[in-house]
Structure formats: structure tokens, C-alpha cells
Scaffold this motif. Structure first.
Motif, mmCIF file in Angstrom:
data_model
loop_
_atom_site.group_PDB
_atom_site.id
_atom_site.type_symbol
_atom_site.label_atom_id
_atom_site.label_comp_id
_atom_site.label_asym_id
_atom_site.label_seq_id
_atom_site.Cartn_x
_atom_site.Cartn_y
_atom_site.Cartn_z
ATOM 1 N N GLY A 27 0.814 -1.209 0.000
ATOM 2 C CA GLY A 27 0.000 0.000 0.000
ATOM 3 C C GLY A 27 0.850 1.262 0.000
ATOM 4 O O GLY A 27 0.562 2.218 -0.739
ATOM 5 N N ILE A 28 1.895 1.266 0.822
ATOM 6 C CA ILE A 28 2.792 2.428 0.876
ATOM 7 C C ILE A 28 3.494 2.623 -0.466
ATOM 8 O O ILE A 28 3.579 3.742 -0.986
ATOM 9 N N ALA A 29 3.979 1.512 -1.033
ATOM 10 C CA ALA A 29 4.677 1.581 -2.318
ATOM 11 C C ALA A 29 3.754 2.121 -3.408
ATOM 12 O O ALA A 29 4.157 2.949 -4.226
ATOM 13 N N ALA A 30 2.511 1.662 -3.399
ATOM 14 C CA ALA A 30 1.553 2.119 -4.416
ATOM 15 C C ALA A 30 1.302 3.617 -4.295
ATOM 16 O O ALA A 30 1.228 4.324 -5.309
ATOM 17 N N GLY A 31 1.155 4.091 -3.060
ATOM 18 C CA GLY A 31 0.935 5.516 -2.862
ATOM 19 C C GLY A 31 2.084 6.354 -3.358
ATOM 20 O O GLY A 31 1.886 7.413 -3.985
ATOM 21 N N VAL A 32 3.309 5.890 -3.111
ATOM 22 C CA VAL A 32 4.498 6.634 -3.548
ATOM 23 C C VAL A 32 4.656 6.559 -5.067
ATOM 24 O O VAL A 32 4.891 7.569 -5.740
ATOM 25 N N VAL A 33 4.517 5.332 -5.597
ATOM 26 C CA VAL A 33 4.719 5.122 -7.026
ATOM 27 C C VAL A 33 3.638 5.829 -7.844
ATOM 28 O O VAL A 33 3.916 6.350 -8.935
#
Length: 241
Positions: free
Chosen positions: A198-204
Motif C-alpha cells: 500500500g505504501i509503495a503504491a501511494g508513492v509510485v
């Protein structure tokens, strides 16, 4: 990860399957919240919305939400239907095919968002439906081949189970039971991976927008390829011996 079934699965198999699919579910859910303001990795909230819309007499909205729930249901049905029927022919194909269908659903969403999306309500409702179908397929697959040990698209029950496990671990007799420790390891790996996804998706998403769906597809495709490679290695060893 995929070709082994039920009791033939090791702790490592379940952790790898749980971690990778949970990461993809976390990425899908966060991206869905950013783009559509809707959760797509589970239907718990949708049941509440369905009840609310019915109580208000908003039948169109109630129909849409009911359709979303049915699509998630159908995803689980479809994954298990494929497994129990194709399993007689080839175990690996039976477990890989649902992931291929999930990848196709997510590619449809990512491609449509990138090239055609006009942000209309109807488009949003259809795309959310595709994502719920994909997550239903994934959850049905992981639950089916792991005998319900691995469920990666929603964390409500998992968080409850972890709370119960940790309370049991306050007693030495429970800490010494390997199957409880293994269960905790699987669930912690799923929880952490879902959060990281989830964190990676938000950043990416801030960098590449809708193309984040393609990254999720790469994760899922890696699972298929990894297991195929492991299958080829094991077959080669069997021939040599």
C-alpha cells in the motif's frame, strides 16, 4: 508456491505466496482508494453501504454495490472452480490460471485508465467491479490451495487472529507449539507485505499514475514464472535421479 496443494505445502510456500499476493492486494486497494475513493480488496464496507442504500431506497446505488459484492463472490467461485476441475489435468496450470485471469482484469483496468478514462460515474463503477473480481479471484486462489491458511486481500480477520495468537503466546505451553508459531509467521508476513504494498503504491502513483497497475501485474507474473522455474528444476532432478 502454486503447484503444491493443502497439506503438501510448507511454511516457506505459504509465506512466499502470502507475502507476494498480499503486497499486490495492498497496492491495488490503495490505488483504488486514490483513484476511485473505493475499497476493492474486500467487501466488508460494501455490505454496510448496501444496507444503507437499501434503507434509503436508493435502488440504483444498491444495485451497483450488490453487483460489486457478487463480482467478488464470483471471483472466489471462479478460482476454486478452476482449481477443482483443472487439478485433474495439471496441478500447476490449475493454480496458475486464476492468477492469469487476475492479471487480465488488472491490465484492463490499467489500460483503460491510461488511455480512455473520462472520470464518469459509469466508468468508475465498471472499473471498480473489475478490481473486485480480480481480488475475489486472488483470495479464492490463495485460500483454496492453502486450505484457508493464506488469505491476502483483507486483514480484519487476520488482525483478530493475530491478537488471539499473541494472547496465547503469553502462556509458555502455547509458545512451544510449532503450528501456532508458523501461523503467526504467515499472518505477520501478510500484514507487513500488505502495508508495504500500500505504501509503495501511494508513492509510485505520484510518479507514474495509473501505470501502477502494470507493476502489480509484474508481481503476479513473477509468481507464475517462479513456480514454473521451480517445477522445471524439480522435473530435471527427477530425470537425473
Amino acid at each position: 508456491m502454486l503447484r503444491k496443494f493443502d497439506n503438501n505445502r510448507s511454511l516457506s510456500d505459504n509465506i512466499k505466496l502470502g507475502a507476494l499476493t498480499a503486497m499486490s492486494a495492498g497496492m491495488v486497494n490503495v490505488t483504488s482508494v486514490i483513484v476511485f475513493f473505493a475499497y476493492t480488496s474486500n467487501v466488508t464496507g460494501h455490505y454496510a453501504v448496501l444496507a444503507e442504500e437499501i434503507s434509503k431506497g436508493n435502488w440504483y446505488q444498491a444495485g451497483i454495490v450488490a453487483t460489486w459484492i457478487l463480482l467478488f463472490f464470483f471471483g472466489g467461485f471462479l478460482a476454486n472452480f478452476i482449481i477443482i476441475n483443472v487439478n485433474r489435468i495439471n496441478v500447476y496450470y490449475a493454480h496458475a490460471l486464476p492468477l492469469i485471469l487476475e492479471i487480465m482484469c488488472l491490465l484492463v483496468v490499467g489500460g483503460y485508465l491510461q488511455f480512455y478514462y473520462l472520470e464518469t460515474l459509469v466508468e468508475t463503477e465498471i472499473l471498480v467491479g473489475f478490481m473486485l473480481l480480480a481480488m475475489g479471484i486472488q483470495n479464492g486462489l490463495t485460500a483454496s490451495i492453502s486450505n484457508s491458511t493464506v488469505k491476502t486481500t483483507h486483514l480484519t480477520g487476520l488482525t483478530t487472529d493475530l491478537g488471539m495468537l499473541f494472547s496465547m503466546f503469553t502462556q509458555r505451553e502455547f509458545r512451544q507449539k510449532k503450528h501456532l508459531r508458523d501461523k503467526a509467521k504467515i499472518q505477520v508476513s501478510i500484514m507487513v507485505s500488505y502495508l508495504l504494498g500500500g505504501i509503495a503504491a501511494g508513492v509510485v502513483y505520484l510518479q507514474i499514475s495509473f501505470q501502477v497497475f502494470y507493476i502489480v501485474c509484474v508481481f503476479l507474473f513473477f509468481i507464475i514464472c517462479y513456480d514454473y522455474f521451480q517445477l522445471r528444476v524439480s522435473m530435471r532432478k527427477s530425470k537425473d535421479s
